[in-house]
Design an enzyme around this catalytic site. Structure first.
Site, PDB file in Angstrom:
ATOM      1  N   TRP A 209     137.300 -14.729 -64.434  1.00 61.89           N
ATOM      2  CA  TRP A 209     138.571 -15.456 -64.413  1.00 61.89           C
ATOM      3  C   TRP A 209     138.589 -16.648 -63.472  1.00 61.89           C
ATOM      4  O   TRP A 209     139.516 -17.457 -63.534  1.00 61.89           O
ATOM      5  CB  TRP A 209     139.706 -14.494 -64.054  1.00 61.89           C
ATOM      6  CG  TRP A 209     140.339 -13.897 -65.263  1.00 61.89           C
ATOM      7  CD1 TRP A 209     139.703 -13.219 -66.265  1.00 61.89           C
ATOM      8  CD2 TRP A 209     141.731 -13.935 -65.607  1.00 61.89           C
ATOM      9  NE1 TRP A 209     140.634 -12.824 -67.203  1.00 61.89           N
ATOM     10  CE2 TRP A 209     141.877 -13.232 -66.827  1.00 61.89           C
ATOM     11  CE3 TRP A 209     142.871 -14.463 -65.003  1.00 61.89           C
ATOM     12  CZ2 TRP A 209     143.110 -13.073 -67.453  1.00 61.89           C
ATOM     13  CZ3 TRP A 209     144.096 -14.288 -65.627  1.00 61.89           C
ATOM     14  CH2 TRP A 209     144.201 -13.607 -66.845  1.00 61.89           C
TER      15      TRP A 209
ATOM     16  N   TYR B  60     130.732 -14.558 -67.092  1.00 61.73           N
ATOM     17  CA  TYR B  60     132.100 -14.194 -67.476  1.00 61.73           C
ATOM     18  C   TYR B  60     132.982 -13.994 -66.245  1.00 61.73           C
ATOM     19  O   TYR B  60     132.543 -13.439 -65.241  1.00 61.73           O
ATOM     20  CB  TYR B  60     132.092 -12.888 -68.290  1.00 61.73           C
ATOM     21  CG  TYR B  60     133.488 -12.496 -68.676  1.00 61.73           C
ATOM     22  CD1 TYR B  60     134.095 -13.091 -69.763  1.00 61.73           C
ATOM     23  CD2 TYR B  60     134.222 -11.593 -67.904  1.00 61.73           C
ATOM     24  CE1 TYR B  60     135.407 -12.778 -70.098  1.00 61.73           C
ATOM     25  CE2 TYR B  60     135.523 -11.282 -68.235  1.00 61.73           C
ATOM     26  CZ  TYR B  60     136.115 -11.878 -69.333  1.00 61.73           C
ATOM     27  OH  TYR B  60     137.411 -11.582 -69.645  1.00 61.73           O
TER      28      TYR B  60
END
Ligand SMILES: Nc1nc2c(c(=O)[nH]1)N[C@H]1C(S)=C(S)[C@@H](COP(=O)(O)OP(=O)(O)OC[C@H]3O[C@@H](n4cnc5c(=O)[nH]c(N)nc54)[C@H](O)[C@@H]3O)O[C@H]1N2
Ligand SMILES: Nc1nc2c(c(=O)[nH]1)N[C@H]1C(S)=C(S)[C@@H](COP(=O)(O)OP(=O)(O)OC[C@H]3O[C@@H](n4cnc5c(=O)[nH]c(N)nc54)[C@H](O)[C@@H]3O)O[C@H]1N2
Ligand SMILES: [Mo]
Length: 779
Positions: free
Chosen positions: A123, A121
């Site tokens: 960005w 996980y």
């Protein structure tokens, strides 16, 4: 933004780059980046971008592949408690690729692909092609799959509950009523969690023009009124003169239910709307009035829970009913204990007001959270790197990572189902930083010792990189060409490579292509394309997809010439679920009843382990001021940092300038500081049973009494105290937050529910070492 950046046309011919914090013109001298200048079409650029310049080639940069000493010398699983302390041995790419390929093959062979955790996980960076997770997932699928994670740290509880209540999550979250509509028509904008200008700097996947703050100002100039229900005053953009109601964190559902109670008892609700568009209102109404449980959810009931006076709640309900009202609920409301309840309760309240589907009315989920929420744009889809098929079914809710690693082969429940945590032997991470994003970091560090091997792609020596076994150095967005092609933004930008990769850094794509070669899956990974061929494929495919929707994108050649293009928005501002409101029979919602589900029969049928009611209810948070004892009487809000995106560029100049004596600030109300004999600038320890965090005290009435605020993002700088507790010398609040799911049903992260105490740090201040590289052995 609050800090205005000047735009000058003298840079208009410089090459372009895009990032999650905006598009910039890049100035280079002799192959070195010297400055990032604001993009000509950005009306309100963010200063975050410049923070990268001084760290591109700093000692914190990872320039060669590295392997942890104990792992290299003694093999997988060796001295995993030394992760984060062992020195690293510098390797060549050939050596490192072979190690990674052999290790993947070993784990696959001995334990099966489900033993590989590839959730990864995070960005990563903007740019459609060089999206690290897409690269990793495609690669792992080529070798037989991996255990994945579902949902996000941003709003996991919403991702689980909203599909039951409003239907397809994507069309709700990415199809919210446009802020143009708010600017034109909203009379009363009432927000739980504010509209933080700092957060609008960011848009996942990149952005062109920062337009959100301007639209809110436009609404204000037209005469719209703003109310912010939030523990922090500055959560609402200052320039809209909002009324501030300093509610207790975690009390939103109580306030929402009390507003519903007032509408109901004063007959201000829209019965026609409820009958036509919703399901189960009567049952909810019985709960609100107390018919069911004997407790009316009145304003008097909510006042002591929320610290908002009953009269204020009642007059708010009346104003909402008498105005064109937009009810805005911040994403932060979902990152707390029972984080699904405020979104469900707010949807029920908005339905009672009957303004969903009207210009400037209804409900918005997370206005101000990013520059894309409510962005006026065409509703398009673009092509992404094809992911292939994951042959492994196993998954975890994203924030259950420590739980999975610590308790393999045990059961968990989630969204009506019962599942088993797989036994993970290898963790592969590219484009995220769990030592930033996860809660209760001492527990994560313990869990992190379980897998035999941790492989990470990173460009800088952050805490994740330091806790890996094999680190493969990747490029930054300035060192590779790409296209900013974000379906949630009207701009398309050709991102130029402005400098060669630093050291031996490689693009994630090339790293995977080479490992794929070792494993005999190169052809299926690359399909014979190099990065430029893939980018052309993505753009041309996207151009075809847009054409099908009647939108013409320029040819790639013409885009290369102009550097960027803006796709004009539709004539009329978009209205969330407008089709359904126009004709609920022809365009039903994708819910069980096709309507807005104030009561969900699906949820009513869930196993009792899910411990969830079939309609929105008040559930007391595990940790909040309502049950704080003397030991930890303060509520910690760990919100988004204004000087960076999460942990990215924390080591860069812009973020460092926001620190005080190298450490993070913690903001406290003057009354709480006086009671503790604390002064502005004191080095303090923020602590609870889970950990300790050093910070520098800032005293301000921007926060309400009994709330302290520390932004996320500081790189964890760990130290173990004499009594075995994790102390962060730098200011990462996740040493303090708890690692329980939002609820059994939604299993999201609940970082906002956190109690602490603050006192002066009396020991000698340990030096801050988060940005120092580890010891590196060059053979
Ligand atoms: N206490 C608390 N904790 C929180 C939150 C909170 O509100 N409070 N918020 C949560 C939320 S909403 C989120 S979304 C998460 C965010 O958590 P993350 O998304 O994990 O945080 P980032 O710092 O953005 O991590 C991205 C990482 O990818 C790396 N990277 C960038 N570009 C590339 C690339 O091209 N290739 C590779 N291989 N790596 C790259 C960066 O260096 C960085 O380490 O944090 C969560 N954590
Ligand atoms: N500059 C910058 N912008 C960002 C990010 C970043 O790292 N930096 N991260 C991006 C990401 S990934 C995300 S998910 C979004 C997150 O967007 P949000 O969730 O909106 O962001 P936060 O800043 O965490 O929270 C906003 C405010 O909610 C308030 N709040 C917290 N708990 C409660 C509560 O119980 N009730 C009420 N009423 N208010 C509460 C806090 O005071 C907090 O300041 O931001 C995005 N934007
Ligand atoms: Mo997020």
């Amino acid at each position: 933004m609050d800090e205005k950046v000047t735009i000058s046309s003298q840079y208009d011919n410089l090459p372009l780059t895009s990032s999650h914090w905006g598009t910039y013109r890049v100035e280079t001298v002799a192959g070195k980046v010297t400055a990032l200048h604001p993009f000509d079409a950005d009306s309100d650029p963010s200063p975050i971008g410049s923070g990268i310049v001084d760290v591109l080639d700093a000692p914190s940069r990872i320039k060669m592949p590295m392997v942890r000493k104990s792992w290299l010398e003694h093999g997988p699983g060796a001295a995993t408690d030394k992760r984060g302390q062992d020195p690293f041995i510098q390797m060549t790419w050939d050596e490192a690729e072979a190690l990674v390929a052999n290790e993947l093959a070993r784990v696959k062979n001995d334990f099966g692909n489900k033993a590989i955790f590839g959730g990864s996980y995070g960005w990563a960076s903007a740019g459609r092609f060089h999206h690290a997770q897409s690269q990793l997932h495609r690669f792992l699928n080529c070798i037989g799959g991996y255990t994945r994670s579902v949902n996000t740290y941003s709003y996991a509880a919403a991702e689980v509950i909203l599909p039951h209540v409003l239907g397809s999550f994507g069309s709700i979250m990415y199809g919210q009523t446009s802020l143009e509509s708010v600017a034109a028509s909203t009379e009363l904008f009432i927000s739980f969690g504010g509209f933080p200008a700092r957060n609008c700097q960011i848009a996942s996947g990149g952005t062109g023009d920062h337009s959100q703050v301007g639209l809110m100002e436009k609404a204000r100039q037209r005469g719209a009124e703003f109310i912010s229900i939030s523990p922090i005053r500055s959560d609402m953009l200052a320039r809209v003169d909002a009324e501030w109601l300093a509610a207790r964190p975690g009390s939103d559902t109580a306030i929402l239910l009390a507003l519903a109670h007032c509408l109901l008892t004063e007959d201000l609700h829209d019965s026609e709307f409820l009958a036509r568009y919703t399901n189960g209102f009567d049952v909810f109404a019985d709960y609100v009035t107390g018919q069911g449980d004997g407790v009316p959810k009145s304003a008097e009931w909510a006042a002591p829970l929320s610290d908002i006076p009953a009269d204020t709640i009642r007059s708010l309900a009346r104003r909402m009913a008498a105005s064109r009202t937009m009810l805005s609920v911040s994403w932060s409301l979902t990152r707390q204990d029972h984080g699904e309840q405020p979104y469900w309760a707010a949807t029920a309240l908005a339905a009672m007001l009957g303004q969903i589907g009207l210009p400037g009315g209804g409900i918005g989920f997370g206005y101000g959270a990013t520059n894309s929420v409510g962005m006026h744009r065409q509703m398009l889809n673009f092509a992404a790197l094809p992911q292939g098929k994951n042959a492994v079914d196993d998954f975890i809710p994203v924030a259950r990572i420590s739980e999975m690693l610590l308790n393999p082969e045990t059961d968990f429940v989630y969204n009506g189902g019962r599942y088993t945590y797989p036994d993970i032997r290898l963790v592969y991470w590219a484009g995220g930083n769990p030592f930033h994003h996860h809660q209760d970091l001492q527990r994560l560090i313990e869990a992190w010792q379980k897998p035999e091997t941790v492989i990470v792609h990173e460009w800088c020596w952050n805490t994740l990189a330091k806790h890996a076994d094999i680190i493969l150095p990747c490029t930054t967005h300035l060192e590779r060409p790409d296209i900013m092609l974000n379906p949630r933004d009207p701009f398309i930008v050709m991102m130029e490579q402005v400098m060669p990769p630093v050291g031996d850094a490689r693009n994630d794509y090339d790293i995977f292509a080479n490992i794929a070669k070792h494993l005999g899956v190169e052809e299926s990974f690359t399909e014979g394309r190099d990065m430029i061929a893939w980018q052309e494929w993505m753009y041309e495919t996207s151009r075809g997809m847009a054409a099908e929707k009647g939108v013409t994108l320029p040819t790639l050649d013409s885009l290369k010439q102009t550097g960027w293009v803006k796709i004009e928005g539709p004539e009329k501002p978009h209205i969330m679920i407008g089709d359904f409101i126009d004709d609920p029979v022809a365009n039903p919602l994708n819910t069980a009843s096709g309507k807005i589900e104030i009561v969900s029969q699906t949820i009513a049928g869930f196993d009792k382990d899910m411990n969830i009611a079939p309609h929105p209810v008040w559930r007391e948070p595990n940790e909040w001021l309502g049950n704080a004892g003397d030991a930890f009487p303060l509520h910690l809000i760990s919100n988004q940092p204004h000087t960076k995106l999460h942990s990215q560029l924390d080591h860069g100049s812009h973020s460092r300038a926001g620190k005080i004596n190298q450490r993070e600030p913690v903001t406290m109300h003057p009354d709480n500081a006086t009671a503790r004999g604390l002064h502005d600038g004191d080095l303090v320890q923020v602590y609870n049973d889970r950990g300790i965090c050093l910070a520098v005290l800032v005293i301000s009435d921007d926060v309400r009494p009994d709330v302290v605020q520390m932004a996320t993002g500081a790189w964890l700088d760990p130290m173990i105290t004499a009594d075995g507790k994790l102390l962060c010398k730098h200011g990462n609040p996740n040493v303090l937050t708890h690692d329980l799911g939002t609820s059994n049903m939604t299993q999201g992260p609940a970082a906002m529910s956190c109690l602490v105490e603050v006192q002066k740090y009396n020991d000698a201040a340990p030096p801050m070492t988060a940005f120092d590289p580890p010891d590196i052995i060059i053979r």
